[in-house]
Design an enzyme around this catalytic site. Structure first.
Site, PDB file in Angstrom:
ATOM      1  N   LYS A  20      -1.227   2.644   3.686  1.00 36.56           N
ATOM      2  CA  LYS A  20      -0.953   1.217   3.480  1.00 36.56           C
ATOM      3  C   LYS A  20      -0.329   0.721   4.782  1.00 36.56           C
ATOM      4  CE  LYS A  20       1.268  -1.931   0.169  1.00 36.56           C
ATOM      5  NZ  LYS A  20       0.137  -2.822  -0.077  1.00 36.56           N
TER       6      LYS A  20
HETATM    7  N1  PMP Z   1      -5.478  -2.309  -2.752  1.00 31.54           N
HETATM    8  C1  PMP Z   1      -4.867  -2.991  -1.776  1.00 31.54           C
HETATM    9  C2  PMP Z   1      -5.612  -3.315  -0.539  1.00 31.54           C
HETATM   10  C3  PMP Z   1      -3.528  -3.387  -1.937  1.00 31.54           C
HETATM   11  O1  PMP Z   1      -2.903  -4.068  -0.964  1.00 31.54           O
HETATM   12  C4  PMP Z   1      -2.848  -3.079  -3.123  1.00 31.54           C
HETATM   13  C5  PMP Z   1      -1.419  -3.514  -3.304  1.00 31.54           C
HETATM   14  N2  PMP Z   1      -0.509  -2.571  -2.793  1.00 31.54           N
HETATM   15  C6  PMP Z   1      -3.528  -2.356  -4.116  1.00 31.54           C
HETATM   16  C7  PMP Z   1      -4.837  -1.990  -3.890  1.00 31.54           C
HETATM   17  C8  PMP Z   1      -2.846  -1.966  -5.382  1.00 31.54           C
HETATM   18  O2  PMP Z   1      -1.945  -0.921  -5.142  1.00 31.54           O
HETATM   19  P1  PMP Z   1      -0.610  -0.750  -5.984  1.00 31.54           P
HETATM   20  O3  PMP Z   1      -1.015  -0.703  -7.411  1.00 31.54           O
HETATM   21  O4  PMP Z   1      -0.035   0.521  -5.514  1.00 31.54           O
HETATM   22  O5  PMP Z   1       0.249  -1.915  -5.688  1.00 31.54           O
END
Ligand code: PMP
Length: 307
Positions: free
Chosen positions: A157
């Protein structure tokens, strides 16, 4: 953004407005940052982080992928997250820890000094709007393809990945959609600009696999677990674009988004054009974690220390 009192920055709590970085910081020029988005819910037992450990593991994984040295062990940063919530006297919040290459070297390679770390927390309601969680949102497939394998790693991320998300999201808004969906380099479904994607057909849940250039979403993981507990079958598999058009239900998951139904894709109505029955059950199970009606069998909730 609703400002709070303190941000953890440069090794201590500082007033919100003083949490600044130099304009020549590496991360600003080259997107060399990794970050997380975590929610604190005001549960029946008091404020609690949802999956703090998993989010922190992903942050440290993201740093590892980018050979970024974290200045403290994971447990210490988790304790700092607790501290930021308490210092700001928040009962529910969105928490944003970020690690980045700071001011020093302007070479692309950058300084190999440990990353700088900041943690902010602030109140944040439903990301896609309060109505979205009941009525569903309209989305469109983006003309922008998601990051191809072995270009930018989507298991991280990282700040840079959000250039792709920005293109997808800006295009979607220009076309009047609430969110845009990206296809992977093979033309299969990947994910939303900031959410993972689920399709339901004939009572079976389908979601793109990690190899479809997705972020391994924490909410995706919770949703799969909740679905399994309801004896629903979940398949992680490559899915063609048109699977969205012929689905009975479609929804997105994410920390900010939580679980949001999709009522149309590219102007084609999904199912009955409103939240479907299984999506509603999953939402209830998810939000039930916070009022105690869903048992936290995953040990996902971590009560705020001194909360
Ligand atoms: N995909 C992307 C590109 C994101 O930015 C997010 C948000 N963090 C998610 C999926 C969902 O991930 P999470 O459930 O861990 O927030």
């Amino acid at each position: 953004m609703e400002e709070t009192e303190f941000i953890w920055h440069g090794g201590k709590l500082v007033p919100w407005r003083e949490a600044t970085v130099h304009v020549m910081s590496h991360a600003l020029h080259y997107a060399s940052s990794v970050f997380e988005g975590i929610r604190v819910y005001d549960t029946k037992e008091g404020p609690a982080f949802l999956c703090l450990g998993s989010h922190m593991r992903r942050l440290y994984d993201s740093a590892r992928i980018y050979r970024m040295e974290m200045p403290m062990p994971q447990e210490e940063l988790e304790a700092i997250c607790h501290k930021v919530i308490s210092a700001n006297k928040l009962r529910s919040a969105y928490v944003r820890p970020i690690a980045f290459r700071g001011y020093g070297a302007i070479t692309v390679y950058g300084s190999q000094d440990p990353a700088e770390v900041s943690v902010a927390a602030f109140p944040w309601g439903a990301y896609l709007g309060e109505e979205a969680s009941e009525k569903g949102v309209d989305v469109g497939i983006s003309s922008w393809t998601r990051l191809a394998p072995n270009t930018l790693p989507t298991m991280a991320k990282a700040g840079g990945n959000y250039l792709s998300s920005q293109l997808i999201s800006m295009e979607a808004h220009r076309h009047g959609y609430t969110e845009g969906i990206g296809l992977d380099a093979n033309g299969n479904l990947s994910e939303g600009a900031g959410e993972n994607l689920f399709i339901i057909r004939n009572g079976v849940l389908h979601t793109p696999p990690l190899t479809a250039s997705i972020l391994p979403g924490i909410t995706r993981g919770i949703t799969i677990n909740l679905a399994n507990r309801m004896d629903l079958e979940v398949r992680e598999e490559a899915l063609p674009r048109e699977a969205l058009y012929v689905a009975d239900e479609v929804f997105m998951t994410g920390t900010a988004t939580e679980i949001a139904p999709i009522r149309s894709v590219d102007g084609i109505q999904v199912g009955a054009g409103k939240r479907g029955a299984i999506t509603k059950r999953l939402q209830e199970a998810f939000f039930g974690l916070f009022d105690g009606s869903t048992e936290d069998t995953g040990g996902w909730l971590e009560p705020l220390s001194n909360g």
